[in-house]
Design a protein around this motif. Structure first.
Motif, PDB file in Angstrom:
ATOM      1  N   ASN A 146      58.128  -8.741  21.792  1.00 39.46           N
ATOM      2  CA  ASN A 146      58.837  -7.555  21.301  1.00 39.46           C
ATOM      3  C   ASN A 146      60.354  -7.675  21.398  1.00 39.46           C
ATOM      4  O   ASN A 146      61.067  -6.776  20.943  1.00 39.46           O
ATOM      5  N   GLY A 147      60.851  -8.772  21.990  1.00 39.37           N
ATOM      6  CA  GLY A 147      62.292  -8.926  22.154  1.00 39.37           C
ATOM      7  C   GLY A 147      62.884  -7.955  23.152  1.00 39.37           C
ATOM      8  O   GLY A 147      64.070  -7.595  23.054  1.00 39.37           O
ATOM      9  N   VAL A 148      62.089  -7.513  24.135  1.00 40.75           N
ATOM     10  CA  VAL A 148      62.539  -6.550  25.140  1.00 40.75           C
ATOM     11  C   VAL A 148      62.938  -7.296  26.412  1.00 40.75           C
ATOM     12  O   VAL A 148      62.167  -8.125  26.903  1.00 40.75           O
ATOM     13  N   PRO A 149      64.124  -7.045  26.987  1.00 42.71           N
ATOM     14  CA  PRO A 149      64.522  -7.688  28.236  1.00 42.71           C
ATOM     15  C   PRO A 149      63.480  -7.468  29.329  1.00 42.71           C
ATOM     16  O   PRO A 149      62.935  -6.374  29.468  1.00 42.71           O
ATOM     17  N   CYS A 150      63.205  -8.531  30.100  1.00 41.84           N
ATOM     18  CA  CYS A 150      62.149  -8.465  31.114  1.00 41.84           C
ATOM     19  C   CYS A 150      62.591  -9.181  32.380  1.00 41.84           C
ATOM     20  O   CYS A 150      63.170 -10.269  32.323  1.00 41.84           O
ATOM     21  N   ILE A 151      62.323  -8.558  33.530  1.00 40.38           N
ATOM     22  CA  ILE A 151      62.558  -9.145  34.846  1.00 40.38           C
ATOM     23  C   ILE A 151      61.210  -9.311  35.524  1.00 40.38           C
ATOM     24  O   ILE A 151      60.437  -8.351  35.606  1.00 40.38           O
ATOM     25  N   THR A 152      60.933 -10.520  36.017  1.00 40.99           N
ATOM     26  CA  THR A 152      59.673 -10.771  36.710  1.00 40.99           C
ATOM     27  C   THR A 152      59.922 -10.940  38.204  1.00 40.99           C
ATOM     28  O   THR A 152      60.766 -11.742  38.616  1.00 40.99           O
ATOM     29  N   LEU A 153      59.167 -10.191  39.006  1.00 44.21           N
ATOM     30  CA  LEU A 153      59.301 -10.221  40.462  1.00 44.21           C
ATOM     31  C   LEU A 153      58.503 -11.379  41.030  1.00 44.21           C
ATOM     32  O   LEU A 153      57.514 -11.209  41.743  1.00 44.21           O
ATOM     33  N   ASN A 154      58.937 -12.577  40.701  1.00 38.34           N
ATOM     34  CA  ASN A 154      58.288 -13.780  41.183  1.00 38.34           C
ATOM     35  C   ASN A 154      59.267 -14.930  41.040  1.00 38.34           C
ATOM     36  O   ASN A 154      60.215 -14.856  40.238  1.00 38.34           O
ATOM     37  N   SER A 155      59.038 -16.001  41.780  1.00 36.31           N
ATOM     38  CA  SER A 155      59.941 -17.150  41.722  1.00 36.31           C
ATOM     39  C   SER A 155      59.470 -18.192  40.718  1.00 36.31           C
ATOM     40  O   SER A 155      60.136 -19.200  40.523  1.00 36.31           O
ATOM     41  N   TYR A 156      58.309 -17.972  40.106  1.00 37.08           N
ATOM     42  CA  TYR A 156      57.783 -18.907  39.119  1.00 37.08           C
ATOM     43  C   TYR A 156      57.000 -18.119  38.081  1.00 37.08           C
ATOM     44  O   TYR A 156      56.664 -16.948  38.253  1.00 37.08           O
ATOM     45  N   THR A 157      56.721 -18.761  36.982  1.00 34.64           N
ATOM     46  CA  THR A 157      55.827 -18.196  35.978  1.00 34.64           C
ATOM     47  C   THR A 157      54.979 -19.306  35.392  1.00 34.64           C
ATOM     48  O   THR A 157      55.462 -20.429  35.196  1.00 34.64           O
ATOM     49  N   GLU A 158      53.704 -19.022  35.157  1.00 33.02           N
ATOM     50  CA  GLU A 158      52.840 -19.986  34.486  1.00 33.02           C
ATOM     51  C   GLU A 158      53.171 -20.079  32.997  1.00 33.02           C
ATOM     52  O   GLU A 158      52.693 -20.955  32.303  1.00 33.02           O
ATOM     53  N   HIS A 159      53.992 -19.144  32.510  1.00 33.33           N
ATOM     54  CA  HIS A 159      54.322 -19.085  31.086  1.00 33.33           C
ATOM     55  C   HIS A 159      55.826 -19.346  30.941  1.00 33.33           C
ATOM     56  O   HIS A 159      56.609 -18.437  30.646  1.00 33.33           O
ATOM     57  N   GLN A 160      56.225 -20.595  31.160  1.00 34.95           N
ATOM     58  CA  GLN A 160      57.635 -20.961  31.254  1.00 34.95           C
ATOM     59  C   GLN A 160      58.401 -20.656  29.973  1.00 34.95           C
ATOM     60  O   GLN A 160      59.617 -20.395  30.002  1.00 34.95           O
TER      61      GLN A 160
END
Length: 354
Positions: free
Chosen positions: A287-301
């Motif tokens: 959707n082109g929406v800014p996103c912050i993830t509360l984690n130090s890694y993501t499986e979806h780089q």
């Protein structure tokens, strides 16, 4: 006719299963059986989820209901083995990385059947996470490894067993988002203006268990939002814990969990999203929406390298800085990763029936 058995282990799996069913129904070369590991009266499966996704309910419920990962594994293995005894199949598709997913994968290979893994090749490289163990086992057993992106594809290719095949088919979550984009509906009684609010979601058990850390993160987020309303659709333990930690605050609104189409509208029209969910981060990139993830890694780089996602770990200071940037509209440019085109399920079915 290729007989395909699809196994879903939890509610989020159905968002990825729905496009597969539509693709199978459009071809003359395959039939399917949809299996759910849980109970038929599972409270997380509200009736609206199947209506919203325009898909049928599972044909078979294995009836497994437990919080113990080892018990889930053993019970799903027993029930799924009995099912395969009654219901012959040519290939089994398992989704994601749950204990029930691994259990179904093990039974499939013990019976000498073909196994397909959706979504393969995702790694956190943290062996203390049970899901990481599940991923390694499932990928090692699979004959078809269906990956969502370049990084996952390289991992799966490097680790694949002899005789297995790795296929970068794209992100099947995008099939569902594109299919439902025009069907999204605003949540009732909220009267929200587009791009005038933030969305907060939370589900990770480790973060919920550390209430002092979570309190610091919530306080940092609210302060940095600087009066921008924060809408938090939460369910179960997350709803209870956050409600207890948040003082009465007109800026922060906790909702009971929304149905799929309402939640999709809420996130698609937000000014920004703060989450610990990989799926929500993927939707934000779409959707082109800014996103912050509360984690130090993501499986979806790819959501970070190409998309709109930023990782802050569990650092209140970094969260505060990024939320302030989000509210000021100073976010990075993002784009859609390769093969987020809504045709992933079609590619998968064509590979399986060839």
């Amino acid at each position: 006719m290729k007989r395909i058995t699809i196994v879903a282990g939890a509610r989020p799996n159905f968002v990825k299963v729905a496009p597969l069913i539509r693709a199978i129904e459009k071809t003359d070369g395959a039939s399917y059986l949809l299996v759910y590991a849980g109970r038929e009266d599972d409270p997380t499966l509200e009736p609206s989820i199947f209506d919203d996704l325009q898909m049928p309910r599972p044909t078979v419920f294995l009836g497994v209901d437990s919080t113990s990962l080892n018990e889930i594994t053993s019970r799903v293995m027993a029930e799924f083995d009995a099912l395969l005894e009654r219901q012959p199949t040519d290939v089994v598709i398992v989704v994601d990385d749950l204990a029930s997913t691994m259990a179904a994968a093990i039974v499939t290979k013990k019976r000498g059947l073909k196994l397909a893994h959706l979504v393969a090749g995702t790694r956190s490289f943290d062996m203390n996470m049970p899901k990481e163990v599940n991923r390694l086992v499932i990928d090692a057993l699979s004959d078809y490894l269906f990956t969502a992106g370049v990084k996952s594809n390289s991992v799966a290719t490097r680790e694949q067993a002899e005789g297995a095949g790795t296929y970068m088919v794209g992100n099947i979550l995008m099939d569902t988002l594109r299919f439902n984009h025009q069907r999204l509906t605003p949540p009732a009684n909220l009267n929200l203006l587009s791009s005038a609010y933030l969305v907060f979601t939370l589900n990770r058990k480790a973060l919920l268990a550390d209430e002092e850390k979570l309190r610091q993160l919530l306080e940092a987020m609210i302060q940095a939002a600087d009066g921008t309303p924060i809408i938090a659709p939460l369910r179960g333990q997350a709803h209870d814990v956050v409600s207890r930690l948040i003082n009465l605050n007109s800026q922060f609104s906790i909702l009971n969990s929304l149905n799929y189409l309402e939640f999709g509208w809420l996130t698609a029209h937000a000014k920004g999203i703060i989450t610990d969910s990989g799926n929500v981060a993927e939707e934000a990139t779409f959707n082109g929406v800014p996103c912050i993830t509360l984690n130090s890694y993501t499986e979806h780089q790819e959501t970070v390298s190409i998309g709109s996602n930023v990782l802050v770990g569990e650092d209140p200071q970094r969260l505060s800085e990024e939320v302030a940037r989000m509210v000021r509209g100073e976010w990075k440019q993002s784009a859609l990763p390769d093969r987020w085109d809504g045709r992933t399920a079609e590619r998968i079915v064509q590979i399986l029936i060839q």
